[in-house]
Motif scaffolding. Structure first.
Motif, PDB file in Angstrom:
ATOM      1  N   THR A  78     -39.369   1.644  21.254  1.00  0.00           N
ATOM      2  CA  THR A  78     -39.195   1.901  22.686  1.00  0.00           C
ATOM      3  C   THR A  78     -38.566   0.719  23.421  1.00  0.00           C
ATOM      4  N   HIS A  79     -38.618  -0.458  22.821  1.00  0.00           N
ATOM      5  CA  HIS A  79     -38.070  -1.664  23.432  1.00  0.00           C
ATOM      6  C   HIS A  79     -37.348  -2.469  22.356  1.00  0.00           C
ATOM      7  N   ARG A  84     -36.618  -2.152  27.732  1.00  0.00           N
ATOM      8  CA  ARG A  84     -36.850  -0.784  27.284  1.00  0.00           C
ATOM      9  C   ARG A  84     -35.541  -0.162  26.821  1.00  0.00           C
ATOM     10  N   ASP A  88     -41.055   6.607  27.151  1.00  0.00           N
ATOM     11  CA  ASP A  88     -42.258   6.952  26.394  1.00  0.00           C
ATOM     12  C   ASP A  88     -42.279   8.446  26.084  1.00  0.00           C
ATOM     13  N   ASN A 110     -43.223  -0.911  20.757  1.00  0.00           N
ATOM     14  CA  ASN A 110     -42.439  -1.735  21.671  1.00  0.00           C
ATOM     15  C   ASN A 110     -42.055  -3.097  21.093  1.00  0.00           C
ATOM     16  N   THR A 111     -42.113  -3.241  19.773  1.00  0.00           N
ATOM     17  CA  THR A 111     -41.843  -4.544  19.151  1.00  0.00           C
ATOM     18  C   THR A 111     -40.475  -4.630  18.497  1.00  0.00           C
ATOM     19  N   THR A 128     -33.037   4.458  20.376  1.00  0.00           N
ATOM     20  CA  THR A 128     -34.198   4.041  19.592  1.00  0.00           C
ATOM     21  C   THR A 128     -33.775   3.607  18.198  1.00  0.00           C
ATOM     22  N   LYS A 176     -39.579  -5.554  29.004  1.00  0.00           N
ATOM     23  CA  LYS A 176     -40.620  -5.245  28.025  1.00  0.00           C
ATOM     24  C   LYS A 176     -42.008  -5.461  28.618  1.00  0.00           C
TER      25      LYS A 176
END
Length: 185
Positions: A78-79, A84, A88, A110-111, A128, A176
């Motif tokens: 997601t990030h 971002r 979500d 998010n990593t 993504t 983020k």
């Protein structure tokens, strides 16, 4: 039974080879999409930067950019870097669509650090990167979980990609740590 493959004493090449093979698999099954293969992802996204700069008028027509270039077996990124790259809602819907196969266990993550789709985040709403099953990339210990890869390959040809939601505004930068900052203020 053995579920991973390695190249004895050498780099396997699953990063980015597994993703390339997965896209070829989708193409061979007639999955409708625009498939973009670029050069130099491992050298700073050379090809993706070129595409974003020179073909932005075409890319802006896309709702999503999905890379299959993430280590591990469970990430829907997601990030990437500091910001971002997908909503979500999109990450949840894609995770759910993948997890229809009970051998898969995807979750929003998010990593993310960097892959080519990071170059499109200010052009394309939902960008993504999906885990394809490799570990220890860029080393002679690199391996690919072929059990996971086979399940993923079977699933990606059965997803209704166009049904996934498009929610993120690519012109709005979201750090983020946006949620963390809002809680602190």
């Amino acid at each position: 039974t053995m579920t991973t493959i390695t190249a004895k004493g050498d780099v396997l090449g699953a990063d980015d080879g597994a993703g390339v093979a997965l896209l070829m698999h989708m193409m061979s099954h007639g999955i409708p999409a625009y498939y973009l293969f670029t050069q130099g992802e491992e050298r700073g996204g050379i090809g993706a930067k070129f595409a974003a700069k020179n073909y932005g008028k075409v890319l802006v027509e896309m709702d999503r950019a999905i890379a299959f270039d993430r280590r591990g077996i469970d990430s829907v990124i997601t990030h990437q870097g500091w910001g971002r790259c997908c909503s979500d809602d999109f990450a949840d819907a894609l995770s759910d669509a993948l997890n229809v196969d009970l051998r898969l266990m995807y979750l929003p993550d998010n990593t993310g650090v960097y892959t080519d789709t990071a170059e499109f985040t200010d052009i394309i709403p939902e960008c993504t990167n999906i885990s394809v099953g490799y570990q220890s990339e860029h080393s002679d210990k690199e391996n690919l979980d072929i059990f996971h890869y086979d399940a993923l390959a079977e699933r990606v040809i059965n997803i209704d990609w166009d049904s996934l939601p498009t929610k993120r505004d690519p012109s709005a930068y979201e750090s983020k740590w946006a949620d963390d900052w809002s809680r602190l203020s």
